[in-house]
Design a protein around this motif. Structure first.
Motif, short mmCIF file in Angstrom:
data_model
loop_
_atom_site.label_atom_id
_atom_site.label_comp_id
_atom_site.label_asym_id
_atom_site.label_seq_id
_atom_site.Cartn_x
_atom_site.Cartn_y
_atom_site.Cartn_z
N UNK A 139 -1.52 -18.68 -45.74
CA UNK A 139 -0.94 -17.46 -46.31
C UNK A 139 -1.77 -16.21 -46.07
N UNK A 140 -2.84 -16.33 -45.33
CA UNK A 140 -3.72 -15.18 -45.09
C UNK A 140 -3.37 -14.57 -43.74
N UNK A 141 -2.98 -13.31 -43.74
CA UNK A 141 -2.62 -12.62 -42.52
C UNK A 141 -3.77 -11.71 -42.08
N UNK A 142 -4.39 -12.05 -40.96
CA UNK A 142 -5.56 -11.31 -40.48
C UNK A 142 -5.23 -9.86 -40.13
N UNK A 143 -4.10 -9.63 -39.50
CA UNK A 143 -3.71 -8.27 -39.13
C UNK A 143 -3.55 -7.41 -40.38
N UNK A 144 -2.84 -7.91 -41.37
CA UNK A 144 -2.65 -7.17 -42.62
C UNK A 144 -3.98 -6.89 -43.29
N UNK A 145 -4.84 -7.90 -43.31
CA UNK A 145 -6.15 -7.74 -43.95
C UNK A 145 -6.97 -6.67 -43.24
N UNK A 146 -6.97 -6.69 -41.91
CA UNK A 146 -7.73 -5.72 -41.13
C UNK A 146 -7.32 -4.29 -41.51
N UNK A 147 -6.03 -4.03 -41.48
CA UNK A 147 -5.56 -2.67 -41.77
C UNK A 147 -5.71 -2.33 -43.25
N UNK A 148 -5.64 -3.32 -44.11
CA UNK A 148 -5.83 -3.07 -45.53
C UNK A 148 -7.28 -2.68 -45.83
N UNK A 149 -8.23 -3.30 -45.16
CA UNK A 149 -9.64 -2.92 -45.34
C UNK A 149 -9.83 -1.46 -44.92
N UNK A 150 -9.33 -1.10 -43.77
CA UNK A 150 -9.46 0.27 -43.27
C UNK A 150 -8.82 1.25 -44.25
N UNK A 151 -7.62 0.95 -44.69
CA UNK A 151 -6.92 1.81 -45.64
C UNK A 151 -7.66 1.92 -46.97
N UNK A 152 -8.20 0.81 -47.45
CA UNK A 152 -8.94 0.82 -48.71
C UNK A 152 -10.15 1.74 -48.62
N UNK A 153 -10.81 1.74 -47.49
CA UNK A 153 -12.00 2.58 -47.32
C UNK A 153 -11.61 4.04 -47.11
N UNK A 154 -10.70 4.28 -46.21
CA UNK A 154 -10.33 5.66 -45.87
C UNK A 154 -9.58 6.37 -46.99
N UNK A 155 -8.74 5.63 -47.71
CA UNK A 155 -7.91 6.23 -48.75
C UNK A 155 -8.44 5.92 -50.15
N UNK A 156 -9.72 5.68 -50.25
CA UNK A 156 -10.31 5.32 -51.54
C UNK A 156 -10.08 6.43 -52.57
N UNK A 157 -9.69 6.04 -53.79
CA UNK A 157 -9.51 7.05 -54.83
C UNK A 157 -10.81 7.78 -55.15
N UNK A 158 -11.93 7.12 -54.92
CA UNK A 158 -13.24 7.73 -55.16
C UNK A 158 -13.96 7.92 -53.82
N UNK A 159 -13.94 9.12 -53.27
CA UNK A 159 -14.59 9.35 -51.98
C UNK A 159 -16.08 9.05 -52.01
N UNK A 160 -16.70 9.16 -53.17
CA UNK A 160 -18.13 8.84 -53.28
C UNK A 160 -18.37 7.35 -53.04
N UNK A 161 -17.42 6.52 -53.44
CA UNK A 161 -17.54 5.07 -53.18
C UNK A 161 -17.52 4.82 -51.67
N UNK A 162 -16.56 5.44 -50.97
CA UNK A 162 -16.46 5.25 -49.52
C UNK A 162 -17.72 5.76 -48.82
#
Length: 151
Positions: free
Chosen positions: A100-123
């Motif tokens: 049930x683990x999709x590598x492509x989805x995970x890859x883009x989700x990691x990027x999105x989580x970092x780039x679109x972080x609600x707290x830019x200081x965290x990123x």
């Protein structure tokens, strides 16, 4: 498990997921022990994966140097997450999904989580962590290189 549910291995701590806090999900996210070793393996070489900080034992230029890598980007972290997950997964050959683990989805989700972080200081802190952890070896090996040596 879908990509939106982060595996424990991406959280900080020598014990997988040791520092996970469900109230503050971003704390320690993408700073896991296995992920740190995989990132060093990928970018500074296999021999550096288990080395102490600032210790370089490589015999050839590392991938980071070969590709003029000056900082760790969200894509590099995502690649490390995917390689870490694949290493502990059930597949012995690359396939886009592992049950049930999709590598492509995970890859883009990691990027999105970092780039679109609600707290830019965290990123920013995450990038600083990776630049210090991965590229410190690169900088120390450049400083130790002989003057006539090739960088």
């Amino acid at each position: 498990m879908r990509a939106l549910v982060w595996p424990a291995m991406v959280y900080s701590g020598k014990i997988t997921g040791e520092h996970f806090n469900p109230q503050q999900v971003q704390n320690g996210l993408f700073e896991g022990y296995l992920l740190e070793r995989v990132m060093r393996h990928l970018f500074t070489g296999p021999s550096s994966a288990l080395c102490a900080d600032n210790e370089s034992v490589g015999t050839r230029p590392c991938n980071a140097r070969l590709h003029n890598m000056m900082e760790v980007e969200a894509e590099n972290i995502a690649y490390g997450v995917i390689q870490s997950r694949f290493a502990i997964g059930s597949r012995d050959k690359w396939k886009e999904e592992d049950r049930n683990y999709n590598y492509r989805s995970a890859y883009y989700q990691v990027i999105s989580t970092i780039r679109d972080a609600p707290d830019p200081n965290w990123a920013k802190a995450l990038h600083e962590h990776w630049n210090l952890y991965v590229l410190t070896l690169l900088v120390s090996s450049v400083a130790a290189a002989p003057a006539h040596g090739r960088l």
